[in-house]
Write an enzyme that holds these catalytic residues in place. Structure first.
Site, PDB file in Angstrom:
ATOM      1  N   ASN A   7       9.479  12.504   8.111  1.00 37.32           N
ATOM      2  CA  ASN A   7       9.504  11.005   8.075  1.00 37.32           C
ATOM      3  C   ASN A   7      10.344  10.792   9.653  1.00 37.32           C
ATOM      4  O   ASN A   7      11.688  10.383   9.449  1.00 37.32           O
ATOM      5  CB  ASN A   7      10.418  10.443   6.525  1.00 37.32           C
ATOM      6  CG  ASN A   7      10.019   9.260   7.139  1.00 37.32           C
ATOM      7  OD1 ASN A   7       9.094   8.971   7.521  1.00 37.32           O
ATOM      8  ND2 ASN A   7      10.751   8.533   5.499  1.00 37.32           N
ATOM      9  N   ARG A  99       5.538  12.816   5.690  1.00 38.21           N
ATOM     10  CA  ARG A  99       5.494  11.319   5.205  1.00 38.21           C
ATOM     11  C   ARG A  99       4.513  10.622   6.396  1.00 38.21           C
ATOM     12  O   ARG A  99       4.640  10.535   7.828  1.00 38.21           O
ATOM     13  CB  ARG A  99       6.084  10.674   4.778  1.00 38.21           C
ATOM     14  CG  ARG A  99       5.860   9.166   4.358  1.00 38.21           C
ATOM     15  CD  ARG A  99       7.217   8.977   4.386  1.00 38.21           C
ATOM     16  NE  ARG A  99       6.840   7.292   3.874  1.00 38.21           N
ATOM     17  CZ  ARG A  99       7.677   5.689   4.181  1.00 38.21           C
ATOM     18  NH1 ARG A  99       7.809   5.862   5.187  1.00 38.21           N
ATOM     19  NH2 ARG A  99       7.222   4.598   3.596  1.00 38.21           N
ATOM     20  N   HIS A 189       3.529   2.893  -0.932  1.00 44.00           N
ATOM     21  CA  HIS A 189       4.629   3.463  -2.586  1.00 44.00           C
ATOM     22  C   HIS A 189       3.956   4.845  -3.086  1.00 44.00           C
ATOM     23  O   HIS A 189       4.206   4.806  -4.020  1.00 44.00           O
ATOM     24  CB  HIS A 189       5.531   2.255  -2.823  1.00 44.00           C
ATOM     25  CG  HIS A 189       6.352   1.756  -2.351  1.00 44.00           C
ATOM     26  ND1 HIS A 189       6.380   0.563  -2.859  1.00 44.00           N
ATOM     27  CD2 HIS A 189       7.549   2.667  -1.409  1.00 44.00           C
ATOM     28  CE1 HIS A 189       7.383  -0.085  -2.037  1.00 44.00           C
ATOM     29  NE2 HIS A 189       7.926   1.104  -1.356  1.00 44.00           N
ATOM     30  N   ARG A 250      10.523  -9.103   2.428  1.00 41.82           N
ATOM     31  CA  ARG A 250       9.548 -10.183   2.341  1.00 41.82           C
ATOM     32  C   ARG A 250       9.034 -10.601   0.885  1.00 41.82           C
ATOM     33  O   ARG A 250       9.804 -10.673   0.084  1.00 41.82           O
ATOM     34  CB  ARG A 250       8.527  -8.638   2.184  1.00 41.82           C
ATOM     35  CG  ARG A 250       8.625  -7.543   3.228  1.00 41.82           C
ATOM     36  CD  ARG A 250       7.452  -6.462   2.970  1.00 41.82           C
ATOM     37  NE  ARG A 250       7.262  -5.536   4.178  1.00 41.82           N
ATOM     38  CZ  ARG A 250       7.875  -4.335   3.527  1.00 41.82           C
ATOM     39  NH1 ARG A 250       7.808  -3.821   2.516  1.00 41.82           N
ATOM     40  NH2 ARG A 250       8.050  -2.891   4.512  1.00 41.82           N
ATOM     41  N   GLY A 343      16.025  -0.354  -9.296  1.00 37.02           N
ATOM     42  CA  GLY A 343      15.510   0.244 -10.541  1.00 37.02           C
ATOM     43  C   GLY A 343      16.013   1.343 -11.027  1.00 37.02           C
ATOM     44  O   GLY A 343      16.099   0.982 -12.272  1.00 37.02           O
ATOM     45  N   GLU A 395      10.002  10.996  -2.965  1.00 36.50           N
ATOM     46  CA  GLU A 395       9.108  10.970  -2.698  1.00 36.50           C
ATOM     47  C   GLU A 395       9.377  12.657  -1.633  1.00 36.50           C
ATOM     48  O   GLU A 395       7.794  12.885  -1.741  1.00 36.50           O
ATOM     49  CB  GLU A 395       9.033  10.128  -1.739  1.00 36.50           C
ATOM     50  CG  GLU A 395       8.484   8.625  -2.524  1.00 36.50           C
ATOM     51  CD  GLU A 395       9.392   7.565  -1.394  1.00 36.50           C
ATOM     52  OE1 GLU A 395       9.815   6.680  -1.734  1.00 36.50           O
ATOM     53  OE2 GLU A 395       8.025   7.236  -1.188  1.00 36.50           O
TER      54      GLU A 395
END
Ligand code: ADP
Length: 426
Positions: A7, A99, A189, A250, A343, A395
């Site tokens: 990445n 990625r 995502h 954001r 989460g 991921e």
């Protein structure tokens, strides 16, 4: 197969080396050989690595650019210092998975990188000018270091959401904005939403067609996805990652008319306002304290900090609102799945989001909710109709697995989607 997952950012290179193959994938037995990141590339870079055996190391090196960083990484992987017995020569690295942030409408799935694919990724630079150029540099650096013969695969953040129907991805703005300028919802995502949805299938014993869930990726960036029959049918991030849920810095959804008003009142340009909405809003903007949910929860607990409370309330309210909207638009779901740093690790935020969803048949198992910290499993009560799960995202693992599938020739031909875009434009 030993797959190097990369990445690449402007001055960073995150990497993982994962040993996997179709049998291991089907048995969920992939092996992480090492992971780490290089920061400060362009000057004195810091390299942090964790091997599969749990040892962590940090060192510095002067690395001029991404190719130099990758060359350094490969030499380290091959050396005795890495302690990775499976990697003794370049030939022990069998493929690279990258990625890539934006695949536009060209890429609805992961693909083996060819010159044509690289051109397609370049074509998407205008959609992600800050990210795609860095991803391209990572791909070119891999070519330089490994040569043309090593297969490279691109896995796109946007690809999973290419299944959105037109009524979910089009904005109600003049239609030619879409035709001429590609203005539409792309969503991001996607790798994370897809990973947790596939993991949910494995945990619940369902088929893809039976998978009807709402996934909430709550990290620094936050997004929700409505997944019907295993496919993304709606998502909260839009043309860019700015839309939707409240995030660390954001804003998520705002009335676009605010921009003109703030430009006039504060003498700011549209560019400056967009930067403010991306970097000084969200949890940080409301609380005035931090973008880090841990800090806000601590402040709330220790000092009853009013604006920390407000930031958390707005964050949870927005997330609950999206769950309700997606339940309505997808005609009900079987589960809400939490992932991402918040989460996966914050029972308190999960509880605050799910409170008030009893009408939808969701009851929380409080003990189980408190127990699941970075672990996967259900957190709803047994009699719930709408279930809730925590599933840590991975991921990089999905990128490694897609790389295996693409190298085995299981990817769909490129560019099936490109034609439909051309048709719409004509
Ligand atoms: P990124 O989106 O950059 O990958 P992560 O998924 O790692 O980020 O999520 C980072 C967020 O997770 C931060 O806001 C951090 O506060 C939050 N987080 C991590 N651990 C906890 C925790 N135990 N409780 C609450 N928030 C947490």
């Amino acid at each position: 197969m030993n797959v190097l997952v990369l990445n690449s950012g402007s001055s960073t290179l995150k990497f993982q080396l994962i040993a996997t193959d179709p049998v291991r994938i089907s048995e969920n037995r992939d092996e992480r050989l090492c992971r780490g990141q290089m920061e400060g590339i362009g000057e004195a870079a810091t390299i942090k690595v964790h091997t599969g055996h749990g040892t962590a190391e940090q060192f510095t090196a002067s690395l001029a650019d991404i190719p130099a960083a990758l060359e350094f990484l490969v030499q380290w992987l091959l050396s005795d210092a890495s302690g990775i017995a499976k990697i003794r020569s370049l030939a022990d690295i069998h493929a690279v998975g990258h990625r890539v942030v934006h695949g536009g409408e060209l890429f609805a799935e992961s693909v083996l990188i060819t010159d044509e694919v690289l051109k397609g990724i370049e074509d998407c630079v205008e959609l992600a000018p800050l990210h795609n150029p860095n991803n391209i540099r990572g791909i070119q650096a891999s070519k330089q270091v490994f040569g043309d013969r090593l297969p490279q695969v691109a896995v796109f953040d946007t690809a999973f959401h290419q299944s959105l129907p037109e009524h979910a991805f089009l904005y109600a703005v003049p239609y030619h904005w879409y035709q001429r300028h590609r203005i539409r919802r792309y969503g991001f995502h996607g790798t994370s939403h897809r990973y947790v949805s596939e993991r949910y299938r494995a945990l619940s014993g369902r088929t893809k067609e039976q998978t009807n869930i709402i996934t909430l990726h709550l990290g620094n960036g936050c997004s929700a996805a409505a997944i019907r029959q295993g496919r993304s049918v709606d998502t909260s991030m839009g043309m860019t990652p700015l839309e939707g849920l409240v995030m660390g810095t954001r804003s998520g959804d705002v009335d676009p008319a605010i921009l003109n008003r703030m430009a006039n009142r504060e003498g700011l340009s549209l560019n400056e306002l967009e930067v403010l909405l991306n970097t000084e809003s969200g949890l940080l903007g409301i609380s005035g304290l931090s973008n880090d949910m841990r800090v806000l929860l601590q402040e709330l607990q220790d000092d009853d900090h009013r604006r920390a409370q407000l930031a958390i309330d707005i964050f949870c309210h927005r997330a609950r609102k999206y769950i309700g909207a997606f339940l309505a638009s997808m005609g009900g779901a079987d589960a809400v799945v939490f992932t991402g740093g918040i989460g996966e690790n914050s029972p308190e935020i999960r509880r605050r989001i799910l409170e008030g969803l009893e009408w939808a048949g969701l009851g929380l198992d409080h003990l189980q909710n408190e127990r699941l910290l970075g672990l996967e499993g259900p957190i709803s009560s047994k009699d719930s109709v709408l279930h809730a799960f925590v599933i840590p995202t991975d991921e990089e693992l999905l990128i490694a697995r897609d790389t295996v599938h693409c190298v085995a020739g299981e990817q769909h031909p490129f560019p099936a989607k490109a034609r439909s875009l051309v048709e719409r434009q004509s």
